[in-house]
Design a protein around this motif. Structure first.
Motif, PDB file in Angstrom:
ATOM      1  N   GLN A 144       0.833  -1.213   0.000  1.00 30.10           N
ATOM      2  CA  GLN A 144       0.000   0.000   0.000  1.00 30.10           C
ATOM      3  C   GLN A 144       0.864   1.257   0.000  1.00 30.10           C
ATOM      4  OE1 GLN A 144      -3.178   0.147  -0.610  1.00 30.10           O
ATOM      5  NE2 GLN A 144      -3.454  -2.066  -0.606  1.00 30.10           N
ATOM      6  N   ALA A 145       1.990   1.214   0.685  1.00 33.60           N
ATOM      7  CA  ALA A 145       2.873   2.395   0.699  1.00 33.60           C
ATOM      8  C   ALA A 145       3.335   2.697  -0.726  1.00 33.60           C
ATOM      9  CB  ALA A 145       4.076   2.151   1.605  1.00 33.60           C
ATOM     10  N   GLN A 146       3.657   1.628  -1.482  1.00 31.83           N
ATOM     11  CA  GLN A 146       4.109   1.836  -2.865  1.00 31.83           C
ATOM     12  C   GLN A 146       3.032   2.529  -3.694  1.00 31.83           C
ATOM     13  OE1 GLN A 146       5.422  -2.001  -4.363  1.00 31.83           O
ATOM     14  NE2 GLN A 146       7.127  -2.062  -2.924  1.00 31.83           N
ATOM     15  N   ARG A 147       1.764   2.275  -3.349  1.00 35.06           N
ATOM     16  CA  ARG A 147       0.674   2.907  -4.102  1.00 35.06           C
ATOM     17  C   ARG A 147       0.455   4.360  -3.692  1.00 35.06           C
ATOM     18  NH1 ARG A 147      -4.019  -0.603  -5.617  1.00 35.06           N
ATOM     19  NH2 ARG A 147      -2.966  -2.117  -6.907  1.00 35.06           N
ATOM     20  N   LEU A 148       0.757   4.665  -2.434  1.00 39.66           N
ATOM     21  CA  LEU A 148       0.514   6.038  -1.960  1.00 39.66           C
ATOM     22  C   LEU A 148       1.599   7.016  -2.404  1.00 39.66           C
ATOM     23  CD1 LEU A 148      -0.600   5.522   1.779  1.00 39.66           C
ATOM     24  CD2 LEU A 148      -2.055   5.909  -0.205  1.00 39.66           C
ATOM     25  N   ILE A 149       2.816   6.506  -2.608  1.00 39.71           N
ATOM     26  CA  ILE A 149       3.928   7.437  -2.837  1.00 39.71           C
ATOM     27  C   ILE A 149       3.782   8.238  -4.131  1.00 39.71           C
ATOM     28  CG2 ILE A 149       5.670   6.293  -1.401  1.00 39.71           C
ATOM     29  CD1 ILE A 149       6.786   4.918  -3.795  1.00 39.71           C
ATOM     30  N   ASP A 150       3.244   7.601  -5.185  1.00 31.06           N
ATOM     31  CA  ASP A 150       3.113   8.332  -6.449  1.00 31.06           C
ATOM     32  C   ASP A 150       2.115   9.465  -6.305  1.00 31.06           C
ATOM     33  OD1 ASP A 150       4.893   6.723  -7.670  1.00 31.06           O
ATOM     34  OD2 ASP A 150       3.387   5.292  -8.397  1.00 31.06           O
ATOM     35  N   LYS A 151       0.977   9.149  -5.717  1.00 31.68           N
ATOM     36  CA  LYS A 151      -0.072  10.154  -5.604  1.00 31.68           C
ATOM     37  C   LYS A 151       0.346  11.296  -4.678  1.00 31.68           C
ATOM     38  CE  LYS A 151      -4.824  10.852  -4.359  1.00 31.68           C
ATOM     39  NZ  LYS A 151      -5.935  10.322  -3.607  1.00 31.68           N
ATOM     40  N   HIS A 152       0.953  10.950  -3.558  1.00 33.27           N
ATOM     41  CA  HIS A 152       1.223  11.977  -2.554  1.00 33.27           C
ATOM     42  C   HIS A 152       2.636  12.561  -2.662  1.00 33.27           C
ATOM     43  CE1 HIS A 152      -2.608  11.261  -0.519  1.00 33.27           C
ATOM     44  NE2 HIS A 152      -2.407   9.990  -0.811  1.00 33.27           N
ATOM     45  N   TYR A 168       0.063 -17.037  -4.459  1.00 32.61           N
ATOM     46  CA  TYR A 168      -1.331 -17.465  -4.306  1.00 32.61           C
ATOM     47  C   TYR A 168      -2.315 -16.378  -4.720  1.00 32.61           C
ATOM     48  CZ  TYR A 168       1.068 -20.688  -1.156  1.00 32.61           C
ATOM     49  OH  TYR A 168       1.933 -21.592  -0.614  1.00 32.61           O
ATOM     50  N   THR A 169      -2.071 -15.147  -4.268  1.00 34.72           N
ATOM     51  CA  THR A 169      -3.097 -14.115  -4.437  1.00 34.72           C
ATOM     52  C   THR A 169      -2.785 -13.053  -5.488  1.00 34.72           C
ATOM     53  OG1 THR A 169      -2.087 -12.879  -2.641  1.00 34.72           O
ATOM     54  CG2 THR A 169      -3.893 -14.351  -2.047  1.00 34.72           C
ATOM     55  N   ALA A 170      -1.512 -12.823  -5.794  1.00 34.15           N
ATOM     56  CA  ALA A 170      -1.158 -11.796  -6.785  1.00 34.15           C
ATOM     57  C   ALA A 170       0.067 -12.256  -7.560  1.00 34.15           C
ATOM     58  CB  ALA A 170      -0.886 -10.462  -6.078  1.00 34.15           C
ATOM     59  N   PRO A 171      -0.099 -13.325  -8.384  1.00 34.01           N
ATOM     60  CA  PRO A 171       1.060 -13.887  -9.076  1.00 34.01           C
ATOM     61  C   PRO A 171       1.630 -12.914 -10.106  1.00 34.01           C
ATOM     62  CG  PRO A 171      -0.963 -14.982  -9.786  1.00 34.01           C
ATOM     63  CD  PRO A 171      -1.349 -14.025  -8.715  1.00 34.01           C
ATOM     64  N   ILE A 231      -6.732  -5.526  -3.465  1.00 32.69           N
ATOM     65  CA  ILE A 231      -5.704  -4.520  -3.158  1.00 32.69           C
ATOM     66  C   ILE A 231      -6.196  -3.102  -3.449  1.00 32.69           C
ATOM     67  CG2 ILE A 231      -3.370  -3.712  -3.736  1.00 32.69           C
ATOM     68  CD1 ILE A 231      -2.521  -6.520  -4.255  1.00 32.69           C
ATOM     69  N   ASP A 232      -6.940  -2.931  -4.578  1.00 34.86           N
ATOM     70  CA  ASP A 232      -7.455  -1.593  -4.918  1.00 34.86           C
ATOM     71  C   ASP A 232      -8.467  -1.123  -3.871  1.00 34.86           C
ATOM     72  OD1 ASP A 232      -5.968  -1.466  -7.216  1.00 34.86           O
ATOM     73  OD2 ASP A 232      -7.533  -2.329  -8.470  1.00 34.86           O
ATOM     74  N   ASP A 233      -9.297  -2.046  -3.389  1.00 31.88           N
ATOM     75  CA  ASP A 233     -10.290  -1.668  -2.372  1.00 31.88           C
ATOM     76  C   ASP A 233      -9.588  -1.224  -1.095  1.00 31.88           C
ATOM     77  OD1 ASP A 233     -12.220  -2.380  -4.156  1.00 31.88           O
ATOM     78  OD2 ASP A 233     -12.656  -4.326  -3.236  1.00 31.88           O
ATOM     79  N   VAL A 234      -8.509  -1.935  -0.749  1.00 37.76           N
ATOM     80  CA  VAL A 234      -7.767  -1.564   0.469  1.00 37.76           C
ATOM     81  C   VAL A 234      -7.182  -0.155   0.288  1.00 37.76           C
ATOM     82  CG1 VAL A 234      -5.826  -2.131   1.992  1.00 37.76           C
ATOM     83  CG2 VAL A 234      -7.234  -3.967   1.052  1.00 37.76           C
TER      84      VAL A 234
END
Ligand code: AMP
Length: 221
Positions: free
Chosen positions: A16-24, A140-143, A203-206
């Motif tokens: 999630q941190a990797q997703r926030l860094i671009d936006k913020h 298992y969840t995000a190959p 992951i997107d919902d989180v």
């Protein structure tokens, strides 16, 4: 933005941190990544930390506070940061408070990523990291997108399995989280900084829930 992502190993803090860094437009500061880089570079710190990390235990507070003090002084942290994996103990949180009070820049929010225990085990045993870019997958969840040559669940060669993600060490890391890090929930809750986020599911919902938690935190200030 000056925030802490708090949560057990495998709760998705790094992802999630990797997703926030671009936006913020603030850096992710992962103390685990900093330590792994020190181990890979064979520095004095890396040599001291390796055995502790491989055993799933915590590196001592004084060392961690030294690392964080130095990292927060770097120019890219002037506009803020997302702390991932720090603080992990009450003395680290006290040290961080003191450090941030010195520069008059207190934390804005602490987000607790909540995930059920059984799911954590699956996330950790299945976790694989790309050696070149650091992106995290899960067999298992995000190959990873490229299918393996045999069409099965084989891991592509540039992905690695962290040594401390072995089943034996994972148990120890979760135990250490419960005894040493979980008390931070109460610590930050009593200071009015804590936001809880359901970190299970897509992951997107989180990410959306996380962004909403950050808005709630900013409205409280
Ligand atoms: P992580 O990638 O955050 O799961 O961290 C991997 C390992 O690095 C942990 O199991 C600890 O051994 C060490 N580590 C990372 N951050 C800290 C911290 N804030 N305090 C103590 N040890 C840490």
């Amino acid at each position: 933005m000056r925030i802490v992502l708090l949560g057990a190993p495998g709760s998705g803090k790094g992802t999630q941190a990797q997703r926030l860094i671009d936006k913020h437009r603030v850096p992710q500061i992962s103390t685990g990544d900093l330590l792994r880089a020190a181990v890979a570079a064979g520095t004095e710190l890396g040599r001291r930390a390796k055995a502790t990390m491989d055993a799933g235990k915590l590196v001592d507070d004084a060392t961690m506070l030294g690392i964080i003090r130095e990292r927060l002084a770097a120019p890219d942290a002037a506009r803020g940061y997302i702390l991932d994996g720090f603080p992990r103990t009450i003395p680290q949180a006290d040290g961080l408070n003191a450090l941030l009070a010195e520069i008059g820049q207190p934390l804005e929010a602490v987000v607790l990523m909540e995930v059920d225990h059984e799911r954590l085990m699956k996330r950790l045993t299945g976790r694989r990291t790309c050696r070149s870019c650091g992106r995290v997958f899960n067999i298992y969840t995000a190959p990873p997108p490229v299918p393996s040559p045999c069409g099965g669940q084989c891991v592509t060669p540039d992905l690695f399995h962290r040594p401390d993600d072995s089943e034996a060490t994972i148990g120890k890391r979760l135990e250490v989280y419960e005894s040493q890090t979980r008390p931070l929930v109460e610590y930050y809750g009593s200071r009015g900084l804590l936001q809880r986020v359901d970190a299970e599911g897509d992951i997107d919902d989180v990410t959306q829930r996380l962004e909403r938690a950050l808005v709630r935190a900013s409205e409280r200030r």
